[in-house]
Write an enzyme that holds these catalytic residues in place. Structure first.
Site, PDB file in Angstrom:
ATOM      1  N   ASP B  95     -19.286 -29.901  49.519  1.00  0.00           N
ATOM      2  CA  ASP B  95     -18.249 -29.047  48.815  1.00  0.00           C
ATOM      3  C   ASP B  95     -19.054 -28.342  47.801  1.00  0.00           C
ATOM      4  O   ASP B  95     -19.832 -28.782  47.035  1.00  0.00           O
ATOM      5  CB  ASP B  95     -17.360 -29.975  48.052  1.00  0.00           C
ATOM      6  CG  ASP B  95     -16.420 -29.391  47.184  1.00  0.00           C
ATOM      7  OD1 ASP B  95     -16.010 -28.118  47.558  1.00  0.00           O
ATOM      8  OD2 ASP B  95     -15.678 -30.007  46.355  1.00  0.00           O
ATOM      9  N   ASP B  97     -18.438 -25.422  45.038  1.00  0.00           N
ATOM     10  CA  ASP B  97     -17.419 -24.957  44.320  1.00  0.00           C
ATOM     11  C   ASP B  97     -17.669 -24.093  43.122  1.00  0.00           C
ATOM     12  O   ASP B  97     -18.692 -24.321  42.234  1.00  0.00           O
ATOM     13  CB  ASP B  97     -16.358 -26.068  43.672  1.00  0.00           C
ATOM     14  CG  ASP B  97     -15.110 -25.867  43.487  1.00  0.00           C
ATOM     15  OD1 ASP B  97     -14.918 -24.791  42.596  1.00  0.00           O
ATOM     16  OD2 ASP B  97     -14.307 -26.353  43.972  1.00  0.00           O
ATOM     17  N   ASP B 281     -21.414 -30.731  45.204  1.00  0.00           N
ATOM     18  CA  ASP B 281     -20.611 -31.851  44.548  1.00  0.00           C
ATOM     19  C   ASP B 281     -21.088 -33.132  45.299  1.00  0.00           C
ATOM     20  O   ASP B 281     -20.535 -33.534  46.429  1.00  0.00           O
ATOM     21  CB  ASP B 281     -19.051 -31.783  44.724  1.00  0.00           C
ATOM     22  CG  ASP B 281     -18.518 -32.765  43.771  1.00  0.00           C
ATOM     23  OD1 ASP B 281     -19.039 -33.680  43.559  1.00  0.00           O
ATOM     24  OD2 ASP B 281     -17.354 -32.525  43.605  1.00  0.00           O
TER      25      ASP B 281
END
Ligand code: SF4
Ligand SMILES: [Zn+2]
Ligand SMILES: [Zn+2]
Lengths: 342, 373
Positions: B95, B97, B281
């Site tokens: 992930d 972000d 992440d």
């Protein structure tokens, strides 16, 4: 199982089937107890344990001299097999653990030498096969390096604390990790120890053999030197106390044990932050991972399923139960210490 | 969110489920996955198992969820409680972000909604009306956010391909539907790794925990020859490109390292971790029991779709992931910053009644910055 030559059995005696080996050589355990010449080997076996207990590696008689070697080889194997018999008879767990560890170190040296052997391909093949069969790591040689798949590497390297074992500090290329023969063997040290330990624990305990008693007694008193007394207070049930002790000693608590301990303490209202430090001593401690796992159990992370503490019955089947009279009539560790209404 | 807004969004989501079901990817080995969904203003339903995409479609139409999820893990019994599911393996997921990238632009496009009095402003510490400090932050990501996230995705893919030998066919990149990207890796040697092992992969990808010795700087008797070469592969190569800048600078840079010493070199490595490490992440990649937004579904934080980016460079989420109609609707909008969707600029709006295309209205209502008039 691998088919082994005399030479290999002496280096890696834990790979041999003990009973079979004795039968092949035409000996019985009783003979070792009664025949004065053979009895020398029991003394050798005792010494082998003693050396291990003191944290040293048994120096073998193996030498490169062919003539000496012929007679030394069987002695070498016998002293190992007899050591196991003595350990089983004395039922000294701390000694078994130390012995397994020292024997692993000893085998490690041979593995490393065999792996790095450039002149004798068959020796190298054997080492590769031992590593592959026992620990399912695929080792391959590329030029001067030994390469193993990243995933195999990580499964073992996470047991080390030293930063040099982190993947980032390794030569990684094409899905593979590049290692020296020394590092390759070092990677499986712990597992080799556990393998030998398991093999000893799983072998049958014979009934006492005349001529062995003296050495068994000596082992029992030797083992007393190594076991320490631990006092635990508080009203934790025995299974929980035991798990905490294991962790405090820095020993490995199986996954099921960690699960029990964590779910128990969470149910007793402890927070993840309070529990994490308990695992600090574990050989494979990693704060981020432990916190993640505890949050997972507590149901505070993604899954939002809260896990409950296993029942006494379940714990019994997992060999985690250490019931005392105080455990009477309870079905879950959580009920321990709650006064019953009579 | 009020009833009227929920009705509005539900109608639009339902329409999407009917018209764009082809965009849904129910994932390989559907029957071994755990599915879950959320409805507007209500909790999560999970531990759902679906046989195939027909069942998925039925679930969407019957429940009109605001969000749909699917596990990266494969289980023998996906619908049982977690400890009885029998975990088999899990795809590797990353992930990335924009909110984790420390971008300076963020300040400009994050608005705060006071949880006490609903006051909306760009003040993110304290409500200017009632002084409450409970502020709900909503970001309206800008082009810089998207471009920076893409850069991280490219860095990640490069490592996956060259260091981990993952073939490009087994890597899929998705826009997350809000502020970043999800990268999926299928059929790799890492499928059966647990979270501890995945945490090691994370540190590798983020370039964390590097030892000076392994990157050329020995503690005792340092030696110029152990520093990496410009053309080396893996992190030694990436580090040398970061540190030397160019091949011809190698010698000069190494002299600098040697004269400033071991502990300064450790600082250089830490600095490199910030600069060239990939900002993923860690918790997402380590989690092997999580359910992730299902590819093809709508992200209710924005109304945008989590869809696959076939060509990352050309991909423009605020056009390519926006699937709602242009039909005009009336809303009361309160959005102090401007944003761009389908190449049109919108806002700022100061508590005013406006008539805007459905796709933009959905975006604002999802962000709680507008209500249906
Ligand atoms: S009986 Fe239950 S509480 Fe007691 S030791 Fe065994 S498992 Fe623990
Ligand atoms: Zn307020
Ligand atoms: Zn931005």
């Amino acid at each position: 199982m691998l088919s082994l030559g005399q030479d290999e059995i002496a280096k890696y005696p834990f790979l041999a089937d003990a009973g079979q080996y004795l039968r092949d050589k035409g000996f019985s355990l009783e003979q070792f107890g009664s025949d004065p010449d053979l009895k020398q080997l029991i003394i050798k076996a005792y010494e082998r344990i003693e050396v291990a207990a003191n944290g040293q590696i048994y120096k073998s008689d193996l030498s490169e001299d062919q003539v000496l070697k012929q007679s030394a080889l069987p002695r070498e194997v016998f002293s190992f097999l007899l050591a196991i018999v003595l350990l089983k008879l004395s039922n000294a767990h701390t000694l078994i653990k130390r012995f397994a560890l020292a024997e692993a170190r000893r085998a490690e040296k041979y593995l490393e030498r065999d792996l790095g052997n450039i002149s004798d391909e068959s020796k190298k093949q054997l080492a590769v096969k031992v590593i592959n069969d026992l620990f399912s790591i695929q080792v391959e040689k590329i030029e001067d390096n030994f390469v193993i798949p990243i995933s195999d590497y990580i499964k073992h390297s996470i047991n080390f604390h030293e930063r040099e074992w982190k993947l980032i500090n390794r030569h990684v290329e094409n899905g593979l990790v590049f290692l020296s023969s020394h590092e390759t063997v070092r990677l499986i040290r712990k597992e080799l120890g556990s393998y030998i330990n398991l093999k000893i624990n799983n072998s049958k305990t014979p009934s006492m053999i005349p001529g062995f008693e003296e050495y068994v007694e000596k082992l029992v008193s030797l083992s007393k030197k190594f076991s320490s007394v631990i006092v635990t207070t508080g009203e934790y049930p025995p299974c929980i106390k035991h798990a905490i002790e294991v962790l405090e000693k820095g020993e490995n608590l199986p996954h099921s044990g960690r699960f029990m301990l964590a779910t128990y303490l969470l149910s007793k209202g402890q927070t993840v932050e309070q529990i994490v430090p308990l695992f600090k001593n574990a050989p494979d401690y990693n704060e981020r991972v432990t916190t993640y796992q505890l949050n997972h159990l507590a149901g505070t992370s993604g899954s939002s399923t809260k896990y409950s503490c296993p029942s006494c019955e379940k714990l019994r089947t997992q060999s985690l139960c250490f019931a005392t009279s105080e455990c009477e009539n309870i079905i879950s560790p959580l009920q321990f210490g709650k006064r019953r209404i009579s | 969110m009020n009833e009227k807004d929920i009705k509005f969004l539900e109608n639009i989501f339902k329409k999407y489920y009917f018209e764009h079901f082809d965009l849904f990817q129910s994932q390989e080995r559907t029957n071994q996955r755990e599915f879950g969904y959320q409805k507007f203003n209500s909790g999560m339903s999970r531990h759902i198992s679906l046989k195939d995409s027909k069942e998925l479609r039925l679930m969407l139409i019957q429940n009109v969820p605001s969000d749909v999820y699917c596990s990266n893990a494969y289980y023998s019994f996906p619908s049982l409680p977690m400890n009885e599911k029998e975990w088999l393996e899990a795809d590797l997921i990353f992930d990335i972000d924009a909110k984790d990238l420390d971008l300076p632009c963020r300040e400009k496009h994050v608005v705060g909604i006071c949880s006490q009095c609903n006051e909306i402003s760009q003040n993110k510490q304290k409500c200017s009306k009632c002084s409450s400090t409970k502020i709900d932050k909503k970001s309206l990501p800008c082009q810089i956010c998207i471009d920076s996230s893409k850069k991280e995705v490219s860095k990640l893919v490069e490592i996956l391909v060259s260091d981990f030998a993952i073939s490009r066919e087994n890597i899929q990149i998705f826009f997350s539907g809000n502020e970043g990207f999800h990268v999926y890796v299928f059929n790799s040697q890492f499928q059966n790794l647990g979270s501890r092992e995945r945490s090691e992969l994370v540190d590798y990808i983020m370039f964390k925990g590097a030892l000076p010795e392994k990157f050329g700087m020995k503690k005792f008797k340092p030696d110029r020859n152990s520093f990496p070469d410009f053309s080396e592969g893996g992190w030694r190569g990436r580090f040398s490109k970061f540190a030397y800048g160019s091949k011809s600078n190698r010698s000069k840079t190494i002299s600098g390292f040697l004269s400033s010493g071991y502990s300064n070199f450790q600082n250089t490595l830490d600095e490199a971790s910030n600069q060239i490490g990939v900002k993923i992440d860690p918790n997402v990649t380590m989690d092997i029991h999580r359910i992730f937004r299902l590819p093809g579904s709508i992200n209710s934080k924005s109304g945008l779709v989590k869809n696959q980016c076939e060509n990352l460079d050309k991909f423009q989420p605020y056009t390519d992931s926006c699937f709602h109609s242009d039909e005009l609707v009336e809303i009361i909008a309160n959005c102090p910053v401007e944003f761009k969707l389908k190449n049109k600029k919108f806002g700022p709006y100061n508590n005013q009644k406006i008539s805007i295309p459905t796709f933009a209205a959905v975006y604002l209502v999802c962000k709680n910055l507008a209500t249906v008039a």
